[in-house]
Design a protein around this motif. Structure first.
Motif, short mmCIF file in Angstrom:
data_model
loop_
_atom_site.label_atom_id
_atom_site.label_comp_id
_atom_site.label_asym_id
_atom_site.label_seq_id
_atom_site.Cartn_x
_atom_site.Cartn_y
_atom_site.Cartn_z
N LEU A 1 -4.80 -21.57 46.25
CA LEU A 1 -3.55 -21.58 45.49
C LEU A 1 -3.37 -22.91 44.78
O LEU A 1 -3.34 -23.96 45.42
N PRO A 2 -3.21 -22.93 43.45
CA PRO A 2 -2.88 -24.19 42.77
C PRO A 2 -1.41 -24.51 43.06
O PRO A 2 -0.50 -24.03 42.38
N ILE A 3 -1.19 -25.31 44.10
CA ILE A 3 0.16 -25.50 44.63
C ILE A 3 1.09 -26.16 43.62
O ILE A 3 2.29 -25.86 43.56
N ALA A 4 0.56 -27.05 42.80
CA ALA A 4 1.40 -27.67 41.76
C ALA A 4 1.95 -26.61 40.82
O ALA A 4 3.13 -26.65 40.44
N LEU A 5 1.12 -25.64 40.42
CA LEU A 5 1.58 -24.56 39.55
C LEU A 5 2.53 -23.64 40.29
O LEU A 5 3.50 -23.13 39.72
N ALA A 6 2.27 -23.42 41.58
CA ALA A 6 3.14 -22.55 42.37
C ALA A 6 4.54 -23.13 42.51
O ALA A 6 5.54 -22.41 42.43
N ASN A 7 4.62 -24.44 42.71
CA ASN A 7 5.91 -25.07 43.00
C ASN A 7 6.63 -25.65 41.78
O ASN A 7 7.83 -25.91 41.85
N TYR A 8 5.92 -25.86 40.69
CA TYR A 8 6.54 -26.54 39.55
C TYR A 8 6.45 -25.77 38.24
O TYR A 8 6.79 -26.31 37.18
N THR A 9 5.98 -24.50 38.30
CA THR A 9 5.98 -23.67 37.09
C THR A 9 6.52 -22.29 37.47
O THR A 9 6.71 -21.97 38.63
#
Length: 367
Positions: free
Chosen positions: A181-189
């Protein structure tokens, strides 16, 4: 070729470490604005072995403004009797009786729908019956949501893994999140594809939950947690995935058969029933997480130390995930077998789906 293999596995390790930096943890020291009412909602179906621990966790909550609602979803064991015994005269609790499952609904989704109908909170926390949580966990979750301005917070608990099969399969839940999971994309997009959630622990802002249609909007989904999280994102609101493992634990399974059935139900469905993704994951994990064990055996037999390095890199990668999620780090040495078990259940679930066979869970059948 071996050098390239080692470089790739090293990159996987570094990516896992970097990716984890975007996964916030529940704060140990926290503050809460206005202290809104939180409804803690727990569906139960044949959960007699978990009644005592979940009720004890709920009773111990330190957050002052809670209502505690449990739904007995037509249990055929001693769930109701034990609930009444453990709750006793605690007025914070309400027990409601689940209705017949309507056509087109998944059992747990219908139970959650009924729970929210009985709730009065400004925030709704849905928790599974096999969860055990720290007394500050509700306050910690609410504080992080307020700080991050999130409409939904979810996370994967630390897991107890008594049966052998759970030692192989359960640690892969966190590994998949940290690695794939690309966590930055999950949490900030607001990207729907970059979404992970876990129905064991989901706290919603009530207004946002109602406006997206709540659980009724995902009534037929076996992975309702992910689908409802995507609806939150699609509405323009923020969904936050957090590391909750210091405050929330779960003992999902007691028997190997339960582990198999539980993962069988969710694995193929969780990738959108895509045979292409299933085959891709099979090749990927066989090549990078099963093959290193054979290379290590060859290296030990021939005295070639370099051949052992790929296996050690996979152990380090899984060990890092286990350390960050309050798990037993020594289980990392089982990584080749964990990868094999994950692929086995995925392929079995795919085969079951192709043959139009149903999945069995808690006495109900799902397609």
């Amino acid at each position: 070729m071996l050098t390239l293999y080692i470089i790739l596995l090293s990159c996987f390790l570094l990516w896992t470490i970097f990716n984890s930096l975007f996964l916030p943890s529940l704060p140990m020291v926290f503050s809460i604005k206005e202290k809104p009412l939180v409804s803690v909602l727990v569906p139960m179906r044949n959960e007699e072995r978990n009644v005592k621990t979940i009720i004890a966790s709920m009773k111990a909550l330190s957050y002052p403004h809670v209502e505690l609602i449990v739904l007995n979803d037509q249990s055929t064991d001693r769930t109701q009797e034990l609930l009444e015994q453990e709750i006793a005269e605690d007025s914070r609790f309400h027990i409601i009786q689940g209705k017949e499952l309507p056509d087109g609904w998944v059992g747990k989704v219908h139970a959650c729908h009924q729970l929210q109908q009985a709730a009065h909170g400004d925030y709704l926390l849905f928790a599974d019956a096999d969860i055990r949580f720290h007394s500050s966990s509700v306050g910690q979750t609410l504080s992080l949501m307020q700080h991050k301005k999130a409409a939904l917070l979810s996370g994967f608990p630390a897991f107890d893994v008594p049966p052998l099969l759970s030692k192989l399969m359960v640690p892969m839940l966190h590994f998949v999140v940290f690695f794939h999971l690309p966590i930055a994309l999950a949490n900030y997009t607001k990207m729907p594809a970059a979404t992970a959630a876990n129905g064991m622990w989901m706290m919603f802002e009530r207004k946002s939950y109602d406006e997206i249609g709540g659980h009724a909007a995902v009534r037929g989904s076996l992975v309702e947690d992910v689908h409802i999280a995507r609806r939150i994102k699609a509405s323009g609101r923020k969904m936050l995935l957090a590391n909750i493992t210091k405050s929330v634990r779960c003992r999902m399974y007691e028997k190997n058969s339960e582990v198999w059935e539980g993962f069988l139900k969710n694995s193929y469905t969780g990738i959108g029933k895509s045979p292409l993704i299933a085959c891709g994951l099979t090749v990927f994990y066989a090549l990078f997480y099963m093959a290193p064990l054979f290379l290590a055996v060859f290296g030990l037999a021939k005295g070639e130390v370099l051949f052992i390095l790929p296996y050690l890199l996979t152990v380090l990668q899984q060990g890092y995930v286990l350390l960050k999620t309050q798990q037993r780090v020594l289980l990392a040495f089982l990584m080749p077998f964990q990868a094999a078990a994950m692929i086995a259940v995925l392929l079995a679930a795919m085969w079951k789906s192709w043959r139009k066979k149903t999945y069995s869970w808690k006495g109900r059948q799902y397609s």
